[in-house]
Enzyme design. Structure first.
Site, short mmCIF file in Angstrom:
data_model
loop_
_atom_site.label_atom_id
_atom_site.label_comp_id
_atom_site.label_asym_id
_atom_site.label_seq_id
_atom_site.Cartn_x
_atom_site.Cartn_y
_atom_site.Cartn_z
N HIS A 265 -3.95 -16.95 -5.50
CA HIS A 265 -4.85 -16.38 -4.69
C HIS A 265 -6.03 -16.98 -4.43
O HIS A 265 -6.96 -16.42 -3.55
CB HIS A 265 -5.25 -14.84 -5.38
CG HIS A 265 -5.93 -15.04 -6.57
ND1 HIS A 265 -5.32 -15.94 -7.84
CD2 HIS A 265 -7.25 -15.03 -6.88
CE1 HIS A 265 -6.17 -15.98 -8.68
NE2 HIS A 265 -7.55 -15.43 -8.32
N ASP A 266 -6.40 -18.22 -4.87
CA ASP A 266 -7.33 -18.96 -4.65
C ASP A 266 -6.97 -20.39 -3.78
O ASP A 266 -8.01 -20.99 -3.58
CB ASP A 266 -8.00 -19.61 -5.97
CG ASP A 266 -8.48 -18.69 -7.02
OD1 ASP A 266 -8.99 -17.56 -6.55
OD2 ASP A 266 -8.71 -18.77 -8.20
N ASP B 297 -4.71 3.56 2.07
CA ASP B 297 -5.84 3.55 2.56
C ASP B 297 -5.99 2.00 2.85
O ASP B 297 -7.21 1.38 2.98
CB ASP B 297 -6.69 3.74 1.44
CG ASP B 297 -6.49 2.99 0.15
OD1 ASP B 297 -5.39 2.41 -0.01
OD2 ASP B 297 -6.84 3.27 -0.75
N ASP C 150 0.80 -1.18 -0.07
CA ASP C 150 -0.04 -0.03 -0.05
C ASP C 150 0.82 1.50 0.05
O ASP C 150 1.61 1.58 0.98
CB ASP C 150 -0.96 -0.11 1.46
CG ASP C 150 -1.81 1.02 1.30
OD1 ASP C 150 -2.16 1.65 0.08
OD2 ASP C 150 -2.44 1.35 2.51
N ASP D 50 -4.20 -10.02 -16.21
CA ASP D 50 -5.29 -11.03 -15.99
C ASP D 50 -6.34 -10.88 -17.02
O ASP D 50 -7.04 -9.80 -16.92
CB ASP D 50 -5.88 -11.17 -14.48
CG ASP D 50 -6.25 -12.49 -14.03
OD1 ASP D 50 -6.77 -13.24 -14.56
OD2 ASP D 50 -5.61 -12.82 -12.76
N ASP E 10 -8.55 -16.32 -16.95
CA ASP E 10 -9.44 -16.61 -16.19
C ASP E 10 -10.33 -17.71 -16.39
O ASP E 10 -11.05 -17.64 -17.70
CB ASP E 10 -10.14 -15.47 -15.31
CG ASP E 10 -10.57 -16.00 -14.04
OD1 ASP E 10 -10.00 -16.18 -13.21
OD2 ASP E 10 -11.93 -15.77 -13.84
N ASP F 290 -1.52 -1.09 -4.06
CA ASP F 290 -1.82 -0.12 -5.09
C ASP F 290 -0.67 -0.29 -6.39
O ASP F 290 0.39 -1.08 -5.92
CB ASP F 290 -2.12 1.04 -4.88
CG ASP F 290 -1.37 1.69 -3.95
OD1 ASP F 290 0.02 1.51 -4.08
OD2 ASP F 290 -1.72 2.14 -2.96
N GLU G 164 -6.14 -20.51 -17.03
CA GLU G 164 -6.50 -21.33 -15.74
C GLU G 164 -7.61 -22.05 -16.20
O GLU G 164 -8.70 -21.57 -16.88
CB GLU G 164 -6.85 -20.10 -14.73
CG GLU G 164 -7.35 -20.90 -13.34
CD GLU G 164 -8.58 -20.19 -12.81
OE1 GLU G 164 -8.54 -20.38 -11.45
OE2 GLU G 164 -9.37 -19.59 -13.37
N ASN H 62 0.03 4.67 -2.37
CA ASN H 62 -0.60 5.73 -2.81
C ASN H 62 -1.95 5.63 -3.41
O ASN H 62 -1.85 4.92 -4.51
CB ASN H 62 0.26 6.56 -3.58
CG ASN H 62 -0.39 8.16 -3.74
OD1 ASN H 62 -1.26 8.39 -3.02
ND2 ASN H 62 0.23 8.65 -4.73
O1 TEU Z 1 -10.92 -18.98 -10.25
C1 TEU Z 1 -11.81 -20.02 -10.88
C2 TEU Z 1 -11.83 -21.09 -9.86
O2 TEU Z 1 -11.85 -22.18 -10.29
C3 TEU Z 1 -12.03 -20.86 -8.65
O3 TEU Z 1 -12.84 -19.64 -8.41
C4 TEU Z 1 -12.42 -22.03 -8.15
O4 TEU Z 1 -13.74 -21.98 -8.17
C5 TEU Z 1 -12.25 -22.03 -6.55
O5 TEU Z 1 -11.39 -20.86 -6.08
C6 TEU Z 1 -11.32 -23.22 -6.15
O6 TEU Z 1 -12.56 -23.79 -5.59
C7 TEU Z 1 -10.91 -17.77 -10.80
C8 TEU Z 1 -10.04 -16.73 -10.10
O7 TEU Z 1 -8.85 -17.21 -9.98
C9 TEU Z 1 -11.07 -16.54 -8.76
O8 TEU Z 1 -10.19 -15.71 -7.91
C10 TEU Z 1 -12.42 -15.99 -9.36
O9 TEU Z 1 -13.04 -15.92 -8.19
C11 TEU Z 1 -12.95 -16.82 -10.20
O10 TEU Z 1 -12.12 -17.32 -11.18
C12 TEU Z 1 -13.97 -16.16 -10.75
O11 TEU Z 1 -13.54 -15.19 -11.78
CA CA Z 2 -3.48 2.15 -1.47
#
Ligand code: TEU
Ligand code: CA
Length: 580
Positions: free
Chosen positions: A328-329, A25, A20, A98, A206, A29, A259, A22
Site C-alpha cells: 500500500h506504500d 459507504d 465495500d 498490522d 510497521d 470493510d 517492515e 456494510n
Molecule cells: O511505512 C513506513 C515507510 O517507510 C513509508 O511511510 C515510507 O516513508 C514511504 O511510504 C516510502 O517512501 C509504514 C506504513 O506502511 C505506511 O503506510 C505508514 O504511512 C507509515 O509506516 C507510518 O505508519
Molecule cells: Ca463500508
C-alpha cells in the site's frame, strides 16, 4: 515448531480499498473481506496480512491508531473481526495484524493525557523544550534539533498546552512513543497478547527498526530524513524486539514480518538472524528503489543488472526473505517494472505478459511471498488528473515541500504520479459494473476507481484461463508442490540491462536439514523490455527445449545456432534435473 509461514503464500489486504459491503459507504470493510475469503482461498493463499482496522482518526489511513483494542466503526465491529478470524480459520487461512507501534494517533488516550506535563503518561512520548529555551533575548522559538521527517516535513510540533515540542517522525498526528520508557513496552505486550488471544497468527510490524531513539542530537546533513543515524536499527531497538519475542510471541504459534526502513543487509542480518530471536523475516526496499532517487520519489533509468545484484545480495544474505513487489506504500509493479503504456483506456499489448513475468519473479524466489490486493489481476497505477484527486498524506507533504523550493507544477505532478502511494490504493477492481464492483453504483468510493476497470477486473480474469489471475494460481500451485522453489538456494546466472536469469537449486541436504536426492532444479529467465533478447551461449543449454511455464504461453524454447531467445516481456521457467 513447524515454521508454517515458510510454506504458505500471503496476501495483503488494504481494507478500505478491498470490498465495500456494510455499511455501503464507499469504504471497504470487514464484512466485505469475509465475502471475498473464498476468492482469496481459490488463489492459493494461506496467510492474510490485514492493514490496520483499529480505531483511528484516519490521518494516515489507519496507521495513526487511537485505540489498539477496538475496531474502527468504518470497518465494522469487534464481532465482525471475530467472525473474520473464524471464517478465515475454516478455510485454513491465518491472519496477521498490522502492529503500528512507533507512534500512536494524537487522539489516543495516552497522548491526550501525556500533554499534561505532570501526568504519568508524560513519558510515553518524546517531549522536549525548544533548543533555545531559557534565552531571554526575545528570539523566536527553535525546535529541539534539525531532524526532518518521513513525510517531508517537520518532526517537532509545538504544543501550547504542554509548553514543549513533541516528536513525530511521520505526520504531526502521529506522535512517536518513547521506547526508553519500560511502561510503553508493557503496553505493547498487552496489545500483542490481546490480538494473539483473539486468533491473530502474528504481526506485520510497521517501521520496526526505528522505534528506539538513542539520542536527540542534531543529525548529519542529508537530503532526506536528517537525523536517522540516531534512531535506525539501534541496539535499544534490538533489545525490545528480543523482549517482545521472549515474553510474548514465543508463547504462541505465530510469526512476525518487520517492515524495516532504509535497512541495509548487515542490519537486516541482525534483525532476522534465527538465533537472535528478533523477527522471522523482514521487508526491505532496495529492489524497488533501483530505478528511483531519494528513496522512491524521483525516477531514474531501470537496469536489470542492478536488479539481479540486489536480489542476489538479499537472497543469499538472509536465511529467509519476505518477498514482495507491491504494497500500500508502493506503486503498482506492472506500471513500475512492467509494461503498462496505455492506448486509450485499454492496456498495452505487453501488459499481460509483463505482469505474468513479474509474477514469475516473485514466486520463484526464496522466502515467503506477499501478494498485494489487485496485483494478482495486474492492476495499474492510478490515472488521476490532478493533485486534488490524491488523498495520500505523503504526496501532499511532498507537494508542499516541492512548492516551497519552487519546483514547477508540471514536474511536481510528474513526480507525485510516479511515487504517490495512492497508485496502489485505488479500489479493487472486481468486475465491470459501475465502481468496479468495489461498492454499489451511485456510491462515491473514498478514492477514485481506475478507469481501466472495464478491461482489468477480477470477474473477467476468473473466467479466462489465460488471464494474469489464472497464471498466479498456476504459479502458486507449482510453488506449493516444489521443495526446490520454496527452499532451494538462489544462484544468479546472467544479467544485462534488460534481462535477468537465475537458478533455484535444492542441495542434497536442504537448509531444513533433511536429505533430498535427485531433486529438480529450476532456471528462470525474465525479459524487462519490448525486444527479443538472445541468451548467451553458456546458459542457453539450461533453457532450450521444453518450457514449464512462460508468460507468453509458449511451450518450447527453440535454440537457433545454439542461442535461445526470450520474447518481449517474457518470463520463462524451465525445470531440469540437477546439472553436475
Ligand atoms: O511505512 C513506513 C515507510 O517507510 C513509508 O511511510 C515510507 O516513508 C514511504 O511510504 C516510502 O517512501 C509504514 C506504513 O506502511 C505506511 O503506510 C505508514 O504511512 C507509515 O509506516 C507510518 O505508519
Ligand atoms: Ca463500508
Amino acid at each position: 515448531m513447524n515454521q508454517w509461514w515458510k510454506e504458505r503464500i500471503a496476501y495483503q489486504i488494504y481494507p478500505r480499498s478491498f470490498q465495500d459491503k456494510n455499511p455501503k459507504d464507499g469504504i471497504g470493510d470487514i464484512e466485505g473481506i469475509i465475502s471475498r475469503l473464498d476468492d482469496i482461498k481459490d488463489l492459493g493463499i494461506g496467510i492474510i496480512w490485514l492493514s490496520p482496522v483499529y480505531k483511528s482518526p484516519g490521518a494516515d489511513n489507519g496507521y495513526d491508531i487511537s485505540d489498539y483494542l477496538s475496531i474502527d466503526p468504518i470497518f465494522g465491529t469487534m464481532q465482525d473481526m471475530e467472525n473474520l478470524f473464524r471464517e478465515a480459520e475454516k478455510r485454513d487461512i491465518k491472519i496477521i495484524m498490522d502492529l503500528v507501534i512507533n507512534h500512536t494517533s494524537d487522539e489516543h488516550e495516552w497522548f491526550k493525557k501525556s500533554r499534561d506535563p505532570k501526568s504519568p503518561y508524560r513519558d510515553y512520548y518524546i517531549w522536549q523544550p525548544p533548543k533555545n529555551a531559557g534565552k531571554a533575548n526575545g528570539s523566536s522559538r527553535q525546535p529541539p534539533n534539525n531532524w526532518t521527517g518521513f513525510f517531508m516535513g517537520d518532526v517537532w510540533e509545538w504544543d501550547e498546552m504542554s509548553g514543549e515540542y513533541y516528536l513525530h517522525l511521520f505526520d504531526k498526528k502521529q506522535p512517536d512513543l518513547n521506547y526508553k520508557n519500560p511502561k510503553v513496552v508493557d503496553e505493547i505486550k498487552n496489545i500483542m497478547r490481546f490480538w494473539l488471544d483473539k486468533g491473530a497468527a502474528g504481526f506485520r510490524c510497521d517501521v520496526i527498526n526505528i522505534i528506539y531513539k538513542t539520542s536527540l542530537e542534531d543529525g548529519k546533513k542529508s537530503p532526506a530524513v536528517c537525523g536517522i543515524e540516531h534512531y535506525k536499527s539501534q541496539e535499544g531497538n534490538h533489545e525490545i524486539l528480543r523482549k517482545l519475542r521472549k515474553e510474548v510471541l514465543s508463547e504462541y504459534d505465530c510469526f512476525t514480518v518487520g517492515e524495516t526502513v532504509m535497512v541495509d543487509i548487515d542490519e537486516a542480518k541482525l534483525l532476522c538472524d534465527e538465533s537472535r530471536k528478533e523477527l522471522d523475516m523482514l521487508f526491505y526496499f532496495e529492489h524497488l528503489e533501483i530505478d528511483r532517487r531519494i528513496a522512491r520519489f524521483i525516477p531514474k533509468k531501470f537496469n536489470a543488472k542492478k536488479l539481479l545484484e540486489v536480489l542476489t545480495k538479499w537472497q543469499q544474505g538472509l536465511e529467509w526473505n519476505a518477498l514482495y513487489l507491491e504494497n500500500h506504500d508502493q506503486v503498482r509493479i506492472v506500471s513500475h517494472f512492467g509494461s503498462e503504456k496505455k492506448t486509450g483506456t485499454s492496456p498495452s499489448k505487453h501488459w499481460q505478459s509483463s505482469a505474468k513475468m513479474l509474477a514469475i519473479m516473485e514466486l520463484t524466489l526464496r522466502g515467503t511471498p506477499f501478494i498485494f490486493q489487485g496485483q494478482e489481476i495486474g492492476m495499474t497505477n492510478f490515472d488521476f488528473k490532478s493533485i486534488k484527486e490524491v488523498n495520500d498524506v505523503e504526496s501532499h507533504g511532498l507537494n508542499r515541500l516541492m512548492k516551497k523550493i519552487f519546483i514547477p507544477s508540471f514536474l511536481r505532478w510528474k513526480w507525485i504520479k510516479a511515487s504517490s502511494r495512492d497508485n496502489s490504493r485505488t479500489p479493487m477492481q472486481w468486475d465491470s459494473s459501475e465502481n468496479a464492483g468495489f461498492t454499489s453504483p451511485g456510491i462515491k468510493p473514498w478514492l477514485g476507481v481506475n478507469s481501466n476497470y472495464t478491461h482489468i477486473n477480477y470477474a473477467q480474469q476468473k473466467s479466462d484461463s489465460t488471464s494474469i489471475l489464472n497464471f498466479y494460481k498456476k504459479l502458486i500451485a507449482l510453488r506449493q508442490k516444489s521443495e526446490c522453489l520454496k527452499y532451494g538456494e538462489f544462484l544468479p546466472l546472467h544479467a544485462d540491462k534488460k534481462m535477468i536469469c537465475y537458478q533455484r537449486k535444492l542441495n542434497t541436504c536442504t537448509d531444513r536439514g533433511d536429505t533430498k536426492s535427485g531433486a529438480e532444479t529450476y532456471f528462470i529467465g525474465l525479459n524487462f523490455s519490448s525486444n527479443k533478447i538472445k541468451l548467451p551461449k553458456e546458459i542457453t543449454k539450461y533453457f532450450g527445449g521444453e518450457i514449464l511455464l512462460s508468460s507468453t504461453g509458449r511451450k518450447i524454447l527453440s535454440t537457433k545456432k545454439s542461442r535461445a531467445e526470450i520474447l518481449p516481456w517474457e518470463g520463462v521457467i524451465v525445470c531440469r534435473q540437477p546439472i553436475q
